[in-house]
Design a protein around this motif. Structure first.
Motif, PDB file in Angstrom:
ATOM      1  N   ASP A  66       0.785  -1.231   0.000  1.00  0.00           N
ATOM      2  CA  ASP A  66       0.000   0.000   0.000  1.00  0.00           C
ATOM      3  C   ASP A  66       0.819   1.285   0.000  1.00  0.00           C
ATOM      4  N   TYR A  68       2.544   3.159   2.172  1.00  0.00           N
ATOM      5  CA  TYR A  68       2.251   4.174   3.185  1.00  0.00           C
ATOM      6  C   TYR A  68       3.419   5.152   3.300  1.00  0.00           C
ATOM      7  N   PRO A  98       8.283   3.654   4.142  1.00  0.00           N
ATOM      8  CA  PRO A  98       7.565   4.557   5.045  1.00  0.00           C
ATOM      9  C   PRO A  98       8.422   4.980   6.238  1.00  0.00           C
TER      10      PRO A  98
END
Length: 427
Positions: A66, A68, A98
């Motif tokens: 995802d 992030y 991230p």
């Protein structure tokens, strides 16, 4: 944001909202003993853009997939360490990764070195006060680890309306209980009895016993002797002006005139609002109780003193060092953390995640920490723990039923069987 209990969900979600204002927060609940129920999450009152329960392997896959910008690890120290090693393995060689943020949900009164070193490797380790920031840096520097990750801020759930005495309701005393402090049934019965006696001595007052969870639910710590069950067996029962309550702590504090506790973080919430706060000394001032953290606060008191009308007055220098009622607006306490996170997110690349604990520095400790979360010594998910294909609706239902049964058996063992075995051992 990954959390493993109700209190850490509260800390993590609020922290995420404060350090990255306006950004959507995906909530991931780590599947385990203390995974919060829907009721507990509602009581906390913090919302996320999405919310789902995951295993460690599923969390690592989610971060990998995802993309992030920031990951807040709101978990116990061992879990944070495992996730840092897992992320280091998953994201090795990636151009971007991230920013990782972690910290403590409240008062840090035990396992300071252990908990901190398990959190080392995160880009930002939040300290809830100047006092904590100094201690955190001293621990890291003491083992020769980088201490630049430590950033001073404040507990994210302070605030609320400043205290004003009201003549429109009864004087309200709130006893904020804790799941594991004190631990013994005798000590917990004693505190419950004293709260009830305080209500009888002061029929014009309302005494509220603020509970953390309902029977069958778990919080950050295990509660072997729930106050609900002790109250049901209390000789004479609770007087009419003394009752058990649940609910959001902030809403309970809105009607509180005196907060009483052994060492709950609720004391800091009350002090921040200016509510008279008592840290109980009835069972001694001991590290095992955590009330030694409040030495110098001006808040130490016994039920006898409270029965006689004492309203403790906090020491202003102590509270400022603890990050409550400090100089300047409360929101300014998060400026340094916001700036640090924004600067890290803006960088084109970040250095690899490098925790202090490795197979060189802790070869007899780290593998066990990782194994408890289904990771091998390199941080890779073991074959049995690796995330597979998404489960069908039927498989999810079966898994949920099995998990609920396992948690029920665990709670029964903790709250019924274990105390019996201990009593038999004392015969």
């Amino acid at each position: 944001m990954l959390a493993d209990s109700d209190t850490r969900w509260k800390w993590g979600a609020l922290t995420a909202h404060r350090i990255v204002p306006g950004a959507p927060v995906d909530g991931l609940l780590l599947r385990g003993r203390a995974t919060p129920t829907a009721r507990q999450l509602d009581e906390v009152g913090v919302r996320a853009a999405s919310l789902r329960e995951v295993t460690a392997a599923e969390f690592l896959g989610s971060v990998d997939r995802d993309a992030y910008d920031v990951v807040v690890l709101a978990c116990v120290g061992g879990t944070v360490q495992a996730m840092l090693h897992g992320l280091a393995h998953h994201l090795n060689g990636r151009e971007r990764r991230p920013v990782t943020v972690t910290g403590y949900v409240g008062v840090v009164y035990e396992k300071l070195a252990d908990g901190l070193l398990l959190r080392h490797g995160a880009d930002v380790v939040l300290a809830n006060s100047a006092h904590d920031a100094e201690r955190f840096r001293a621990v890291y520097e003491g083992v020769g680890a980088d201490a630049d990750s430590v950033v001073e801020c404040a507990l994210p759930f302070l605030g609320g309306a400043p205290y004003e005495a009201s003549t429109e309701r009864p004087h309200t005393v709130v006893f904020a209980v804790q799941p594991s402090v004190p631990a013994s049934r005798a000590d917990r019965e004693y505190l419950l009895r004293r709260a009830a006696e305080h209500a009888r001595r002061h029929p014009d007052r309302e005494v509220l016993i603020k509970l953390r969870s309902k029977p069958g639910e778990h919080t950050t710590h295990i509660e072997e002797q729930p106050y609900q069950k002790l109250a049901a067996r209390l000789p004479g029962g609770l007087p009419a002006n003394c009752r058990l309550v649940y609910g959001h702590m902030g809403e309970v504090l809105d009607r509180t005139d005196l907060l009483v506790t052994v060492s709950s973080t609720a004391a800091l919430e009350a002090l921040h609002r200016g509510i008279p706060t008592a840290i109980l000394t009835d069972l001694g001032v001991r590290e095992a109780l955590g009330n030694h953290h409040f030495l110098g606060s001006g808040c130490l008191a016994s039920w006898d003193q409270l029965d006689e009308g004492l309203l403790p007055r906090p020491d202003a220098a102590w509270t400022a060092r603890q990050g409550v009622v400090a100089d300047g607006p409360y929101e300014a306490a998060f400026d340094a953390a916001r700036e640090r996170v924004a600067a890290l997110v803006a960088r084109a690349t970040l250095p690899p995640i490098t925790p202090y604990y490795t197979l060189t520095t802790a070869p007899g400790y780290l593998p066990g920490v990782l194994a408890r979360h289904g990771l091998d010594a390199s941080g890779a998910p073991r074959p049995t723990a690796a995330a597979g294909k998404p489960a069908s609706g039927l498989r999810r239902a079966v898994r949920a039923a099995v998990r609920d049964a396992a948690r029920g058996a665990y709670r029964h063992g903790v709250q019924r069987v274990a105390p019996v075995i201990r009593r038999m051992g004392e015969l």
